[in-house]
Design an enzyme around this catalytic site. Structure first.
Site, PDB file in Angstrom:
ATOM      1  N   ASP A   1       0.848  -1.178   0.000  1.00  0.00           N
ATOM      2  CA  ASP A   1       0.000   0.000   0.000  1.00  0.00           C
ATOM      3  C   ASP A   1       0.897   1.247   0.000  1.00  0.00           C
ATOM      4  OD1 ASP A   1      -2.345   1.645   0.528  1.00  0.00           O
ATOM      5  OD2 ASP A   1      -1.660   1.734   2.603  1.00  0.00           O
TER       6      ASP A   1
ATOM      7  N   ASP B   1      -0.345   5.099   0.932  1.00  0.00           N
ATOM      8  CA  ASP B   1      -0.624   6.103   1.956  1.00  0.00           C
ATOM      9  C   ASP B   1      -0.549   5.505   3.362  1.00  0.00           C
ATOM     10  OD1 ASP B   1      -1.962   8.722   0.494  1.00  0.00           O
ATOM     11  OD2 ASP B   1      -2.234   6.868  -0.632  1.00  0.00           O
TER      12      ASP B   1
ATOM     13  N   ASN C   1      -8.924  -1.634   3.428  1.00  0.00           N
ATOM     14  CA  ASN C   1      -8.897  -2.018   2.015  1.00  0.00           C
ATOM     15  C   ASN C   1      -7.651  -2.838   1.666  1.00  0.00           C
ATOM     16  OD1 ASN C   1      -7.284   0.325   2.334  1.00  0.00           O
ATOM     17  ND2 ASN C   1      -7.491   0.842   0.180  1.00  0.00           N
TER      18      ASN C   1
END
Length: 293
Positions: free
Chosen positions: A83, A85, A243
């Site tokens: 990921d 951020d 997510n």
């Protein structure tokens, strides 16, 4: 045989290792060989028994020590999917863009809820991006220059893994303007992310379809593993938000990095104290072999 890697964000001492061995024994696991990866910083403790019980017992120990429990065989991974951020960089880009628009508090509250898994990711993304409609396109470059900072340990992690023959893929629910630049700066092979629509030199308030969300992240990990001819057991995924859960659960080892509670609960291991170099220690790589620039 399993390995528990103890990784200190301060100093790892003989007392910490002894306490870990005692905790393993109390959990019904038989502690074995002790091997320093880097003296005072990271140590492998071999054991046999139930890895879930071992992880539970070791994570309950006091101190600023991260623990990664895994099978001894195959700990060096051939693919990392990460990921962006709050994982590879220290910020949430959409929150910082909102700050330039004067609505950071409003947007960051939605971001936090989405990352905790309390909101639908796609709907939350659409709602936040809509609030940025009309923001000057030039703000993207300004935000990158002024706000984006690479997460400590990201460059050694990715560059060392690639130097050892691994593939590195950045998969972000954030935006291409940032993800492509972050991927290049850190050393990823490529990036997958969302594209902000533009109109007349300003943000249009929409995101191009399809949106890169939780399912896309998992699919990207599986597809990339297939493309390079490795099994999922040879993959590592790392992220912090809800997510990221599907890709974390699909990977050979899924790491929750300073993560939200749902993500931490779903992961194979949690890094809560140290930086991203903990993922190198988890693979048994000593500091002397890290590529730092």
């Amino acid at each position: 045989m399993y390995i528990a890697t103890l990784i200190a964000s301060g100093r790892l001492g003989a007392g910490d290792i002894s306490a870990a061995a005692d905790a393993l024994a109390a959990a019904g696991c038989a502690p074995g060989t002790i091997r320093w990866i880097d003296a005072g910083e990271a140590c492998d403790l071999a054991f046999s028994g139930d890895p879930v019980a071992a992880r539970t017992a070791l994570e309950a120990l006091p101190g600023n020590i991260d623990v990664v429990v895994q099978a001894a065989e195959g700990r060096a991974k051939s693919l990392i999917v990460a990921d962006m951020d709050s994982t590879m960089i220290t910020i949430e880009c959409i929150d910082e863009l909102a700050d330039y628009a004067g609505i950071k508090d409003q947007v960051s509250a939605v971001t936090e809820a989405a990352m905790r898994g309390e909101l639908d990711f796609e709907g939350a993304l659409d709602a936040r991006v809509a609030l940025l409609r009309g923001l000057d396109e030039a703000v993207l470059g300004r935000c990158y220059a002024e706000r984006v900072r690479i997460m400590p340990g990201a460059i050694p992690l990715v560059r060392t893994m690639r130097a050892r023959g691994a593939r590195a893929l950045l998969v972000s629910g954030g935006f291409t303007f940032f993800a492509d630049r972050v991927a290049a700066e850190i050393g990823f092979d490529r990036a997958i992310s969302n594209r902000l629509d533009l109109a007349g030199g300003a943000l249009a308030g929409t995101v191009a379809r399809p949106i890169v969300g939780a399912a896309t992240k998992r699919e990207a990990l599986i597809a990339e593993a297939g493309a390079i001819g490795v099994t999922l057991s040879a993959t590592l995924a790392v992220g912090d938000g809800a997510n990221d859960i599907p890709m974390i659960q699909a990977a050979g080892i899924g790491i929750a990095y300073h993560a939200k509670p749902k993500t931490a609960a779903a992961a194979s291991a949690r890094i809560e104290h140290g930086d991203l170099t903990a993922l190198l220690y988890a693979q048994g790589v000593p500091r002397a072999e890290w590529i730092t620039r």
